[in-house]
Write a protein that holds these residues in place. Structure first.
Motif, short mmCIF file in Angstrom:
data_model
loop_
_atom_site.label_atom_id
_atom_site.label_comp_id
_atom_site.label_asym_id
_atom_site.label_seq_id
_atom_site.Cartn_x
_atom_site.Cartn_y
_atom_site.Cartn_z
N LEU A 1 0.11 -15.62 -6.48
CA LEU A 1 0.28 -14.22 -6.90
C LEU A 1 1.74 -13.78 -6.94
O LEU A 1 2.07 -12.85 -7.68
N VAL A 2 2.61 -14.42 -6.16
CA VAL A 2 3.99 -13.93 -6.08
C VAL A 2 4.75 -13.93 -7.41
O VAL A 2 5.67 -13.14 -7.56
N PRO A 3 4.40 -14.76 -8.41
CA PRO A 3 5.09 -14.59 -9.69
C PRO A 3 4.78 -13.24 -10.35
O PRO A 3 5.52 -12.79 -11.21
N TYR A 4 3.69 -12.57 -9.94
CA TYR A 4 3.28 -11.31 -10.59
C TYR A 4 3.50 -10.10 -9.70
O TYR A 4 3.77 -9.01 -10.20
N THR A 5 3.32 -10.26 -8.42
CA THR A 5 3.49 -9.14 -7.50
C THR A 5 3.76 -9.65 -6.09
O THR A 5 3.32 -10.74 -5.74
N ARG A 6 4.46 -8.83 -5.31
CA ARG A 6 4.66 -9.18 -3.90
C ARG A 6 3.83 -8.27 -3.00
O ARG A 6 3.85 -8.39 -1.79
N ARG A 7 3.11 -7.33 -3.62
CA ARG A 7 2.35 -6.35 -2.82
C ARG A 7 0.95 -6.92 -2.57
O ARG A 7 0.16 -7.07 -3.50
N MET A 8 0.68 -7.25 -1.32
CA MET A 8 -0.58 -7.93 -0.98
C MET A 8 -1.40 -7.09 0.00
O MET A 8 -0.83 -6.42 0.87
N VAL A 9 -2.70 -7.21 -0.14
CA VAL A 9 -3.61 -6.60 0.83
C VAL A 9 -4.45 -7.74 1.41
O VAL A 9 -5.09 -8.48 0.65
N TYR A 10 -4.41 -7.88 2.73
CA TYR A 10 -5.19 -8.94 3.38
C TYR A 10 -6.56 -8.38 3.74
O TYR A 10 -6.64 -7.44 4.54
N LEU A 11 -7.60 -8.91 3.12
CA LEU A 11 -8.94 -8.39 3.41
C LEU A 11 -9.39 -8.82 4.80
O LEU A 11 -9.08 -9.92 5.24
N ASN A 12 -10.13 -7.94 5.46
CA ASN A 12 -10.77 -8.29 6.74
C ASN A 12 -12.17 -8.82 6.44
O ASN A 12 -12.69 -8.65 5.33
N ASP A 13 -12.77 -9.44 7.47
CA ASP A 13 -14.15 -9.87 7.28
C ASP A 13 -15.03 -8.69 6.90
O ASP A 13 -14.86 -7.59 7.43
N ASP A 14 -15.95 -8.95 5.98
CA ASP A 14 -16.93 -7.97 5.51
C ASP A 14 -16.33 -6.85 4.68
O ASP A 14 -16.98 -5.82 4.45
N ASP A 15 -15.10 -7.03 4.21
CA ASP A 15 -14.55 -6.10 3.22
C ASP A 15 -15.05 -6.50 1.84
O ASP A 15 -15.12 -7.69 1.51
N LEU A 16 -15.35 -5.49 1.04
CA LEU A 16 -15.71 -5.74 -0.36
C LEU A 16 -14.75 -4.92 -1.21
O LEU A 16 -14.59 -3.71 -0.98
N ALA A 17 -14.05 -5.57 -2.13
CA ALA A 17 -13.07 -4.85 -2.95
C ALA A 17 -13.53 -4.85 -4.41
O ALA A 17 -13.97 -5.88 -4.93
N VAL A 18 -13.44 -3.68 -5.04
CA VAL A 18 -13.70 -3.58 -6.47
C VAL A 18 -12.37 -3.31 -7.14
O VAL A 18 -11.69 -2.32 -6.84
#
Ligand code: F6R
Length: 610
Positions: free
Chosen positions: A196-213
């Motif tokens: 992902l770093v070629p496109y963005t440096r802003r990361m969100v680390y998901l926790n267990d049982d997170d669902l992202a849309v």
């Protein structure tokens, strides 16, 4: 173990997915595939058995374009590495990429088969798109359908999901790593930050049982009940350069030769050169060494061997009891809680599922956990109470080399720090030890000059049917490591043994065909190793002895078939230096045999399943 990537944006997803998979290929490489939502709203899937290049060729023949897509590079768990078992897996309306293991898949498969589903693969994953389909058919909107489906799953998963007719990307995590990349007008998912770093440096680390849309402009994260949860955006420091192996032929070779620099960089964060003292200023987090009553080291594979070496140093210097544990065994042994013990987890990737599970187990029991980790933003680095980073840089070759020696460097300094915290380190010993460690990079340069000698020995023994490695003290784990390196990249069976243990069984293997490699520094155990070597020689074994000579030291007291001359060194430098000829031996044998050195069969760099 398996790499996942996904993107939703305004540009063609396919090249982003393929480039991303190249950066994730170290996680598995027995098949690869992508799925994109095409312009007519349907899901187009391209998959291929074998390395990523096969997928690239297939996409060149029949291009597949779309603005939303997911990709996967596989390390087979359920079902052989064939095209039909490659991800993404698909149902009527849904495509899924998965890293992890669904433990109850057989039960779910039976249930779905009873409802008329015909499965096309042997995988555990394929139940997931069908479970989601079933919820969509019942009228659930996409996120709710996924939520309902995953409530039925037992096991570990990181999932990337496309749903036909829905202009979005869904990501879910339990157990296996998954992160989001937040871009401008585009958003991403991936197993780690590297693609992902070629496109963005802003990361969100998901926790267990997170669902992202994810949509192009928005990311909504919820828990399993659908309640919104906040997760911080972190700025990744991972390098965007695709590591280049030039001028070396393989990454493993490059990484072996990078060790002097990697060790020097690692040491910088652990000592103060001005007064030759130990100063763990690179330690992140809080760990009070003076309160530690015992040390509990946990790791897998090569990192476990580093832990074994560390146990000798800690016991000898800090006089603390140390247990060294294979992570996959540790938790199931139901070990008693040791509240005053410091748990040290060692991991290059920082993602190894068993090591991570052991970390969580120990923290849940109230123990402080110190991580020794090479990948800075990994899960273990984030979850440990304190972290000491090995500064090896990205290790791409599947066989670990520079990560191992830098782990040893950290463990050497940790043992000194523990000894000092317990009042068991004199200034004199501290100064001499730090001086010795500071000399390691230069001495290692000298050892690397033996490359040609090891190449010739490799030529002599490349067709051997087996190898025996032996050593004593801190060089016993080095013998184990030498055997592991040879097995994993040359596919020759090898055993590592404590030299004194030979006569309790393995000596029966020795005949004129068997190369016996002795790791024999001139330490207080040298004479004992010599006796063990005499025993091997008396039985016809072909002896390769790694030892030091000259510099006022006596020559080897008997004839060996080959001697690798090492610089004289002390107790900390010995295992760090002596493993390098073994790395080179394994490397050259593998090259001569023509194996895939950087991506040996059946292995993966990051082992995120149990
Ligand atoms: C062998 C090798 C493996 C790893 C093991 C643990 O060369 O690399 O044995 O050491 O899979 O991996 P990490 O250190 O990432 O936890």
């Amino acid at each position: 173990m398996c790499g996942i990537i996904g993107v939703i944006g305004e540009r063609n997803a396919t090249p982003i997915l393929v480039e991303g998979l190249k950066r994730l290929e170290y996680r598995g490489y027995d098949s690869a595939g992508i799925a994109v939502i095409t312009r007519d709203g349907s899901i187009g899937i391209t998959r291929s058995k074998g390395k990523l290049v096969n997928l690239e060729n297939r996409l060149a023949e029949s291009p597949c374009t779309g603005l939303v897509g997911i990709g996967h590079t596989r390390w087979a768990t359920h079902g052989p590495p064939t095209e039909k078992n490659a991800h993404p897996h698909q149902s009527r309306r849904c495509a899924v990429v998965h890293n992890g293991i669904i433990e109850n898949y057989q039960e779910l498969r039976r249930e779905l088969t009873g409802q008329g589903v015909t499965f096309a693969s042997d995988t555990d994953t394929e139940v997931i798109p069908y479970l989601i389909d079933r919820e969509l058919d019942r009228g659930a909107e996409p996120a709710e359908a996924v939520r309902a489906a995953i409530r039925l799953l037992q096991g570990a998963y990181a999932l990337g999901i496309l749903i036909q007719g829905a202009d979005l990307l869904i990501a879910v995590r339990r157990g296996s790593p998954l992160i989001l990349g937040i871009g401008e007008g585009e958003n991403f998912i991936a197993s780690d930050a590297t693609p992902l770093v070629p496109y963005t440096r802003r990361m969100v680390y998901l926790n267990d049982d997170d669902l992202a849309v994810l949509t192009r402009t928005n990311v909504r994260i919820t828990d399993l009940r659908g309640h919104a949860v906040e997760r911080a955006v972190k700025i990744s420091q991972v390098s965007a350069d695709l590591t280049d192996k030039w001028p070396y032929r393989h990454f493993m070779q490059k990484e072996i030769h990078e060790q002097p620099t990697a060790l020097g960089e690692t040491l910088k964060g652990l000592i103060r050169a001005s007064d030759l003292s130990v100063d763990l200023h690179d330690l992140q987090g809080e760990v009070d060494f003076s309160q530690v009553k015992a040390v509990n080291i946990i790791a897998c594979g090569t990192s476990y061997h580093a832990g074994m070496v560390g146990s000798y140093w800690i016991e000898q210097l800090a006089r603390l009891p140390v247990s060294v544990n294979i992570a996959s065994e540790f938790r199931y042994r139901e070990p008693p809680s040791l509240p005053d013990a410091l748990t040290v987890v060692i991991s290059q990737s920082g993602e190894t599922a068993d090591t991570l599970a052991a970390l969580r187990f120990c923290r849940a029991q109230g123990q402080k956990v110190l991580g020794i980790v090479n990948v800075p933003e990994s899960t273990i680095a984030r979850e440990a109470d304190g972290v000491l980073h090995t500064q090896a840089g990205p290790e791409i070759g599947v066989a670990s080399t520079k990560a191992f020696t830098t782990q040893l460097m950290v463990l050497a300094c940790l043992s000194l720090a523990l000894a000092r915290a317990h009042g068991r380190l004199t200034r004199e010993v501290e100064r001499a030890s730090v001086e010795e460690l500071m000399r390691v990079p230069a001495r290692l340069e000298q050892v690397l000059l033996q490359d040609g000698v090891l190449q010739r020995i490799a030529g002599r023994f490349m067709n051997a049917r087996g190898f025996l490695f032996m050593g004593r003290g801190t060089c016993f784990p080095i013998a184990l490591e030498g055997a592991l390196k040879l097995k994993e990249i040359s596919y020759i069976h090898a055993e590592g043994y404590a030299a004194g243990e030979m006569k309790h069984g393995p000596i029966a293997l020795i005949d004129e065909q068997l190369p016996v490699v002795a790791v024999a520094p001139r330490d207080p155990l040298f004479d004992k190793v010599v006796s063990n070597l005499e025993e091997a020689r008396a039985r016809g074994g072909r002896l390769v002895v790694i030892t030091s000579g000259g510099h006022g030291e006596e020559k080897l007291p008997f004839a060996a078939d080959h001697v690798i001359a090492m610089p004289a060194c002390g107790m900390f430098a010995a295992p760090i230096l002596y493993v390098v000829p073994l790395q080179l031996l394994a490397y050259h044998i593998a090259v001569l045999k023509g194996t895939d050195v950087d991506q040996p069969r059946n292995l993966a760099k990051s082992v995120t399943v149990e």
